[in-house]
Design a protein around this motif. Structure first.
Motif, PDB file in Angstrom:
ATOM      1  N   LEU A 271      39.687  44.476  52.265  1.00 16.66           N
ATOM      2  CA  LEU A 271      39.211  44.094  53.439  1.00 16.66           C
ATOM      3  C   LEU A 271      38.125  43.066  53.339  1.00 16.66           C
ATOM      4  O   LEU A 271      37.806  41.716  53.940  1.00 16.66           O
ATOM      5  CB  LEU A 271      38.610  44.946  54.553  1.00 16.66           C
ATOM      6  CG  LEU A 271      37.969  44.854  55.875  1.00 16.66           C
ATOM      7  CD1 LEU A 271      38.707  44.000  56.746  1.00 16.66           C
ATOM      8  CD2 LEU A 271      37.580  46.012  56.494  1.00 16.66           C
ATOM      9  N   GLN A 272      37.192  43.559  52.389  1.00 18.09           N
ATOM     10  CA  GLN A 272      36.052  42.458  52.081  1.00 18.09           C
ATOM     11  C   GLN A 272      36.462  41.326  51.362  1.00 18.09           C
ATOM     12  O   GLN A 272      35.902  40.149  51.684  1.00 18.09           O
ATOM     13  CB  GLN A 272      35.095  43.378  51.073  1.00 18.09           C
ATOM     14  CG  GLN A 272      34.230  44.495  51.728  1.00 18.09           C
ATOM     15  CD  GLN A 272      33.724  45.503  50.837  1.00 18.09           C
ATOM     16  OE1 GLN A 272      34.001  45.329  49.454  1.00 18.09           O
ATOM     17  NE2 GLN A 272      32.588  46.175  51.144  1.00 18.09           N
ATOM     18  N   LYS A 273      37.563  41.401  50.574  1.00 18.27           N
ATOM     19  CA  LYS A 273      37.925  40.099  49.927  1.00 18.27           C
ATOM     20  C   LYS A 273      38.819  39.070  50.929  1.00 18.27           C
ATOM     21  O   LYS A 273      38.818  37.824  50.774  1.00 18.27           O
ATOM     22  CB  LYS A 273      38.771  40.463  48.753  1.00 18.27           C
ATOM     23  CG  LYS A 273      37.897  40.785  47.400  1.00 18.27           C
ATOM     24  CD  LYS A 273      38.824  40.643  46.229  1.00 18.27           C
ATOM     25  CE  LYS A 273      38.067  41.178  44.999  1.00 18.27           C
ATOM     26  NZ  LYS A 273      38.944  41.191  43.970  1.00 18.27           N
ATOM     27  N   ASN A 274      39.553  39.738  51.871  1.00 21.98           N
ATOM     28  CA  ASN A 274      40.587  39.066  52.215  1.00 21.98           C
ATOM     29  C   ASN A 274      40.404  38.987  54.001  1.00 21.98           C
ATOM     30  O   ASN A 274      41.235  38.092  54.687  1.00 21.98           O
ATOM     31  CB  ASN A 274      41.895  39.547  51.923  1.00 21.98           C
ATOM     32  CG  ASN A 274      42.352  39.349  50.712  1.00 21.98           C
ATOM     33  OD1 ASN A 274      42.432  38.513  49.869  1.00 21.98           O
ATOM     34  ND2 ASN A 274      42.093  40.632  49.926  1.00 21.98           N
TER      35      ASN A 274
ATOM     36  N   TRP B 235      48.327  39.926  43.829  1.00 18.87           N
ATOM     37  CA  TRP B 235      47.975  40.356  42.175  1.00 18.87           C
ATOM     38  C   TRP B 235      46.985  39.133  41.847  1.00 18.87           C
ATOM     39  O   TRP B 235      45.675  39.648  41.239  1.00 18.87           O
ATOM     40  CB  TRP B 235      49.244  40.374  41.407  1.00 18.87           C
ATOM     41  CG  TRP B 235      48.633  40.723  39.903  1.00 18.87           C
ATOM     42  CD1 TRP B 235      48.930  41.842  39.575  1.00 18.87           C
ATOM     43  CD2 TRP B 235      48.324  39.582  38.921  1.00 18.87           C
ATOM     44  NE1 TRP B 235      48.277  41.952  38.130  1.00 18.87           N
ATOM     45  CE2 TRP B 235      48.039  40.637  37.793  1.00 18.87           C
ATOM     46  CE3 TRP B 235      48.214  38.473  38.901  1.00 18.87           C
ATOM     47  CZ2 TRP B 235      47.626  39.921  36.608  1.00 18.87           C
ATOM     48  CZ3 TRP B 235      47.726  37.898  37.862  1.00 18.87           C
ATOM     49  CH2 TRP B 235      47.701  38.696  36.506  1.00 18.87           C
ATOM     50  N   TYR B 236      47.212  38.019  42.335  1.00 15.90           N
ATOM     51  CA  TYR B 236      46.168  37.027  41.685  1.00 15.90           C
ATOM     52  C   TYR B 236      44.759  37.224  42.161  1.00 15.90           C
ATOM     53  O   TYR B 236      43.740  37.170  41.401  1.00 15.90           O
ATOM     54  CB  TYR B 236      46.865  35.704  41.927  1.00 15.90           C
ATOM     55  CG  TYR B 236      45.738  34.392  41.624  1.00 15.90           C
ATOM     56  CD1 TYR B 236      45.880  34.018  40.338  1.00 15.90           C
ATOM     57  CD2 TYR B 236      45.168  33.954  42.783  1.00 15.90           C
ATOM     58  CE1 TYR B 236      44.975  32.868  40.096  1.00 15.90           C
ATOM     59  CE2 TYR B 236      44.362  32.883  42.309  1.00 15.90           C
ATOM     60  CZ  TYR B 236      44.371  32.523  41.154  1.00 15.90           C
ATOM     61  OH  TYR B 236      43.442  31.460  40.593  1.00 15.90           O
ATOM     62  N   GLU B 237      44.658  37.492  43.437  1.00 16.75           N
ATOM     63  CA  GLU B 237      43.508  37.718  44.253  1.00 16.75           C
ATOM     64  C   GLU B 237      42.872  38.940  43.555  1.00 16.75           C
ATOM     65  O   GLU B 237      41.651  38.843  43.530  1.00 16.75           O
ATOM     66  CB  GLU B 237      43.654  37.801  45.815  1.00 16.75           C
ATOM     67  CG  GLU B 237      44.057  36.422  46.477  1.00 16.75           C
ATOM     68  CD  GLU B 237      42.748  35.413  46.040  1.00 16.75           C
ATOM     69  OE1 GLU B 237      41.824  35.777  46.370  1.00 16.75           O
ATOM     70  OE2 GLU B 237      43.432  34.046  46.094  1.00 16.75           O
ATOM     71  N   SER B 238      43.744  39.773  43.586  1.00 15.40           N
ATOM     72  CA  SER B 238      43.038  41.115  42.773  1.00 15.40           C
ATOM     73  C   SER B 238      42.364  41.004  41.454  1.00 15.40           C
ATOM     74  O   SER B 238      41.434  41.727  41.264  1.00 15.40           O
ATOM     75  CB  SER B 238      43.871  42.190  42.984  1.00 15.40           C
ATOM     76  OG  SER B 238      44.432  42.272  44.140  1.00 15.40           O
ATOM     77  N   ASN B 239      43.091  40.156  40.661  1.00 16.46           N
ATOM     78  CA  ASN B 239      42.648  39.910  39.284  1.00 16.46           C
ATOM     79  C   ASN B 239      41.729  38.609  39.066  1.00 16.46           C
ATOM     80  O   ASN B 239      41.746  38.288  37.891  1.00 16.46           O
ATOM     81  CB  ASN B 239      44.158  39.960  38.308  1.00 16.46           C
ATOM     82  CG  ASN B 239      44.539  41.398  38.467  1.00 16.46           C
ATOM     83  OD1 ASN B 239      44.197  42.025  37.527  1.00 16.46           O
ATOM     84  ND2 ASN B 239      45.264  41.631  39.120  1.00 16.46           N
TER      85      ASN B 239
ATOM     86  N   THR C  46      35.458  37.391  38.628  1.00 18.31           N
ATOM     87  CA  THR C  46      34.370  37.397  39.832  1.00 18.31           C
ATOM     88  C   THR C  46      33.378  36.374  39.401  1.00 18.31           C
ATOM     89  O   THR C  46      33.114  36.086  38.284  1.00 18.31           O
ATOM     90  CB  THR C  46      34.071  39.118  39.744  1.00 18.31           C
ATOM     91  OG1 THR C  46      33.201  39.184  38.580  1.00 18.31           O
ATOM     92  CG2 THR C  46      34.982  39.782  40.260  1.00 18.31           C
ATOM     93  N   LYS C  47      32.606  36.365  40.331  1.00 24.73           N
ATOM     94  CA  LYS C  47      31.280  35.280  40.129  1.00 24.73           C
ATOM     95  C   LYS C  47      30.303  36.031  39.070  1.00 24.73           C
ATOM     96  O   LYS C  47      29.874  35.507  38.277  1.00 24.73           O
ATOM     97  CB  LYS C  47      30.618  35.133  41.583  1.00 24.73           C
ATOM     98  CG  LYS C  47      31.369  34.087  42.375  1.00 24.73           C
ATOM     99  CD  LYS C  47      30.587  33.942  43.831  1.00 24.73           C
ATOM    100  CE  LYS C  47      31.241  33.126  44.843  1.00 24.73           C
ATOM    101  NZ  LYS C  47      30.583  33.052  46.131  1.00 24.73           N
TER     102      LYS C  47
ATOM    103  N   PRO D 242      38.351  28.812  35.580  1.00 20.96           N
ATOM    104  CA  PRO D 242      36.984  28.420  35.046  1.00 20.96           C
ATOM    105  C   PRO D 242      36.709  29.178  33.618  1.00 20.96           C
ATOM    106  O   PRO D 242      35.722  28.688  33.019  1.00 20.96           O
ATOM    107  CB  PRO D 242      36.161  29.071  36.108  1.00 20.96           C
ATOM    108  CG  PRO D 242      37.002  29.821  37.148  1.00 20.96           C
ATOM    109  CD  PRO D 242      38.504  29.448  36.774  1.00 20.96           C
ATOM    110  N   HIS D 243      37.508  30.378  33.210  1.00 24.03           N
ATOM    111  CA  HIS D 243      37.106  30.924  32.217  1.00 24.03           C
ATOM    112  C   HIS D 243      38.232  30.724  30.768  1.00 24.03           C
ATOM    113  O   HIS D 243      38.343  31.155  29.851  1.00 24.03           O
ATOM    114  CB  HIS D 243      37.182  32.471  32.185  1.00 24.03           C
ATOM    115  CG  HIS D 243      38.264  33.154  32.845  1.00 24.03           C
ATOM    116  ND1 HIS D 243      38.866  32.476  34.007  1.00 24.03           N
ATOM    117  CD2 HIS D 243      39.078  34.110  32.683  1.00 24.03           C
ATOM    118  CE1 HIS D 243      40.049  33.175  34.271  1.00 24.03           C
ATOM    119  NE2 HIS D 243      40.100  34.304  33.663  1.00 24.03           N
TER     120      HIS D 243
END
Length: 835
Positions: free
Chosen positions: A255-258, A281-285, A288-289, A401-402
């Protein structure tokens, strides 16, 4: 006789070119005897087509009968002569000599099921998503025409009857084929249509096959209202059913993410049969900032400079800027971006390049005198490189970015010559991720079947200098050729199992439409063939069928045509053995073989009479006799002691050659110096896959992948259809280089029944030799008919003991994971499923 049966659907289809009945249902005999059928129209028997249909629902409902799923359901297609007016239709079931009418229609009932529609279709879902508050419509479904050869055409108009542009992504609907609803040729009948709409505008969606047209009115507000209602219904039911502490925590995080809308959609959809949807899956993995911030402060012992080379040619400014931004956003900072522009005069792009160069000296560019083609332009960029490593990036793609951080992290673990990563595809506006390529560790046979490495590819600059950069002879597959030459000059290759590269899909990109660059596939074929010439492997390379763009079939030569010793254990079941042996003589282009049948405690007199006849008829057949208890490993080792060949082909007695090049395919692979074991593609009697490779780790030991899919199904990344490497293959049909067999002392005889083939393959792998799965060696395997199943307490205890032994012998691969299986697929789930 006692039958249970039910008919779910029936229709009488009348078209301009044909008439036929289609009847769907299920039937089985309570005493498990085989059921056959006849069909009558107007009292006369007629020909018909019966397709087996999976009916898990029937299996689950009648568990006490221990039904075989594939043998219960059916779909009858019953052609009717154009001159015949059907007054009565009958389906009669036969069990032994008994028969029973289980279905009939009279004239009036037939009239009631007449269907003259030519379109066969379903609209599975219609949804609206908001992007910056603009409605984007998405329609998913499938459609094909009963009129053979007629294409399905789509059209969308707005309220003023103006045409609206849209994208259509064809979808593979093997589920429909397996259910008998479409033919094998129509499996790609699925569609996912998307278009951007306007607020308060109504649209009409049209679908036609040239004879019949259907239309659907589309209104964003109405669709969203319906979605909201359905979501709430699903939300309430699923929350009540799944309410527990673990899922509450997961739900809050999601909920917080999406946001609430995405959460409700997720609950409504649930976890699909293929595991987690990739977008989720992509969003979950996604990194993070906090992790990115930490990476920016990391100091490595070795901090090599990475030169990222990019050829440009009239690149859209927005794509160019997003590409550059993805490099500038890297958490590892010791890089340079080298641009070679062959646009032949693009002042706007040149001005943007200069602006970036002035603001960041790490960005260099070179304006070429003319467009040198993709290879020449890339070599122009390469001339600017001063780094220790070269990374390849396309002008319209982006890096995570990584990406460079992970590359340098790996380089601090070992002195790798080449590094490649996983990748996915991203929509033109970078908002949607799809089609992930979760790759294995370096797989030579997979790489010679198609360029699975593609992006992100990083190589030592010294190797790039040594091979002389890109070769324009291979334009279209220039990266494929370059990678071959880099690999030929490398010792250590590292695969990073993380999505670090996003391949953009747009109208001009091969990522979105593979058929748009057909010339590239011939260049790819040439790249593979020339690689073989350089390394001294006698082989030719063929294109696979048209639908498998960029997939190749290597046909290896068999210099000297060496003797192959075919080793077949057998106990009775001479009918199966006879089918196997006849296929070796009658359906096999490679005839330099001998057969060693290992007699294993048969009891039927007919078996020994058959052996005698076999040896009399064929000089190259020898029957040897095993007197001890059943031990598959020991029996095969015993058989090899009588073999004269340099190559050993282990076969179960219930196998049969399908294509006449099957043995030659195995031998050609096995004759390579780097190969020790080659396995085949094995099919059940109904042409579904029984074996297409083995992965270590499933169930705490090992398991087959792709079992149960159709013979021509693509599976994950087309792996069942092309040659590739696995850690193990089944010994039901397995060719082995005799030197490798002797080096590892054959099969480990402590594995009496199970896992001996997997253990053997791992022993061969330990010597440095490859295990190859050859998708072009096709066999039927009628599966353990002569031995039975693990269904007694004694057999179960024996198998559990073999599993424990396997775990003791191979703890490292069980802990680290199978190198030919991507670690992003949890081993606790089914093959190639995300979690």
């Amino acid at each position: 006789m006692k039958l249970k049966y039910y008919f779910d659907a029936k229709t009488y289809r009348i078209l301009a070119s044909e008439k036929l009945f289609v009847v769907c249902g299920w039937c089985f005999s309570l005493d498990k005897r085989k059921v056959t059928y006849t069909v009558k129209i107007n009292g006369s028997e007629v020909d018909f087509e019966k397709k087996k249909v999976s009916r898990k629902d029937v299996q689950l409902k009648y568990t006490k009968y221990d039904l075989e799923d594939a043998g219960v359901g059916f779909r009858f297609k019953i052609p009717v002569a154009m001159t015949v007016n059907p007054e009565r239709l009958q389906i009669i079931a036969h069990v032994g000599k008994e028969k029973q009418e289980i279905f009939s229609l009279n004239h009036k009932q037939i009239e009631n099921i007449i269907d003259e529609k030519t379109l066969n279709f379903s609209m599975d879902s219609i949804s609206v998503e908001r992007k910056q508050d603009i409605p984007v419509f998405r329609l998913r479904g499938w459609a094909c025409s009963y009129n053979r050869g007629h294409k399905i055409l789509f059209k969308i108009t707005d309220g003023q009857n103006n045409l609206v542009s849209f994208t259509n992504r064809p979808l593979n609907r093997d589920d429909l084929y397996r259910a008998g609803l479409v033919s094998k040729e129509e499996r790609y009948c699925g569609f996912q249509i998307e278009f951007t709409g306007a607020e308060n505008q109504e649209y009409t969606f049209f679908m036609s096959d040239g004879t019949m047209k259907v239309k659907k009115r589309l209104n964003a507000a109405e669709i969203e209202k319906k979605e909201s209602f359905l979501a709430k219904q699903g939300y309430v039911k699923n929350v009540i059913y799944n309410l527990n502490v673990k899922n509450i925590k997961k739900g809050v995080t999601y909920l917080q993410k999406n946001g609430i809308r995405k959460l409700i959609e997720r609950i409504k959809k649930g976890k699909n049969a293929n595991g987690l949807p990739y977008e989720e899956w992509y969003e979950s993995n996604k990194i993070t900032k906090e992790e990115l911030k930490k990476q920016r402060t990391k100091k490595f012992e070795k901090e090599p400079k990475i030169s990222i080379i990019v050829p440009t040619y009239n690149t859209p400014i927005s794509f160019f800027e997003e590409m550059v931004s993805s490099v500038q956003g890297q958490t590892y900072s010791n890089w340079e971006l080298c641009l070679g522009d062959g646009s032949e005069g693009n002042p706007q792009l040149e001005a943007v390049m200069e602006k970036y160069h002035q603001n960041d000296p790490r960005i260099k560019y070179k304006i070429l005198d003319k467009n040198m083609g993709i290879s020449g332009n890339t070599n122009g960029a390469l001339e600017l490189a001063t780094g220790d490593y070269i990374g390849l990036l396309d002008h319209d793609d982006v890096l995570e970015p990584h990406a460079l951080y992970e590359v340098v992290k790996a380089l601090n673990e070992d002195d790798y010559d080449i590094i490649y990563t996983d990748e996915d595809k991203v929509s033109g506006d970078l908002s949607e991720h799809s089609d992930p390529n979760f790759k294995p560790d370096y797989s030579p046979d997979l790489f010679c079947s198609h360029n699975y490495i593609t992006h992100f590819f990083v190589v030592k600059k010294s190797i790039m200098d040594q091979i002389g950069g890109f070769n324009s002879e291979y334009d279209g597959a220039q990266d494929y050729d370059l990678m071959f030459r880099c690999i030929e000059n490398s010792k250590k290759i590292k695969h990073i199992a993380k999505i670090l590269y996003n391949w953009r899909m747009h109208a001009a990109s091969v990522a979105g439409d593979p058929s748009s660059k057909m010339y590239a596939y011939e260049a790819g074929r040439k790249a593979i063939e020339d690689h073989y010439k350089r390394v001294g492997i006698p082989a030719t390379v063929e294109h696979t069928e048209e639908a498998l763009w960029g997939m190749y079939h290597t046909v290896y030569e068999t210099p000297g045509n060496p003797l192959v010793s075919v080793v077949i254990p057998n106990k009775d079941h001479i009918e199966d053995l006879d089918v196997c042996i006849k296929s070796l003589y009658n359906n096999n282009v490679y005839q330099n073989f001998e057969i060693i049948v290992i007699e294993n405690n048969s009891t039927d007199d007919e078996t020994f009479e058959y052996y005698k006849k076999l040896e009399e008829e064929h000089e190259n057949v020898k029957v040897v006799y095993w007197k001890d208890e059943f031990n598959y490993a020991a029996i095969n080792n015993y058989g090899v002691s009588f073999a004269k060949g340099d190559y050993l082909l282990f076969l179960n007695n219930d196998t049969e050659i399908i294509n006449d090049t099957a043995v030659r395919e195995l031998l050609g692979c096995c004759m390579r110096e780097d190969v020790g074991v080659v396995g085949a593609k094995l099919l059940y009697e109904d042409d579904t896959v029984q074996h297409a490779g083995i992965v270590i780790g499933f169930g705490g030991f090992a398991g087959h992948v792709f079992t149960g899919i159709g013979k021509d199904d693509y599976g994950f990344m087309v792996r069942p259809r092309i040659n590739c490497n696995y850690s193990a293959v089944t010994a039901a049909c397995m060719m082995v280089d005799r030197k490798s067999f002797e080096e590892v002392h054959g099969f480990t005889e402590e594995f009496k029944v199970g896992l001996n083939d997997v253990d053997f393959c791992l022993k061969v792998r330990k010597t440095g030799k490859l295990v190859v799965y050859n998708a072009f060696s096709l066999w039927h395997h009628y599966e353990s008919k002569s031995r039975g199943y693990e269904d007694t307490k004694e057999k179960i205890e024996r198998f559990e003991g073999e599993v424990r032994l396997f775990q003791e012998r191979w703890p490292e691969i069980l802990k680290k994971g199978d190198p030919y299986y991507n670690k992003n697929f949890p081993i606790e789930y089914g093959p190639f499923r995300l979690g």
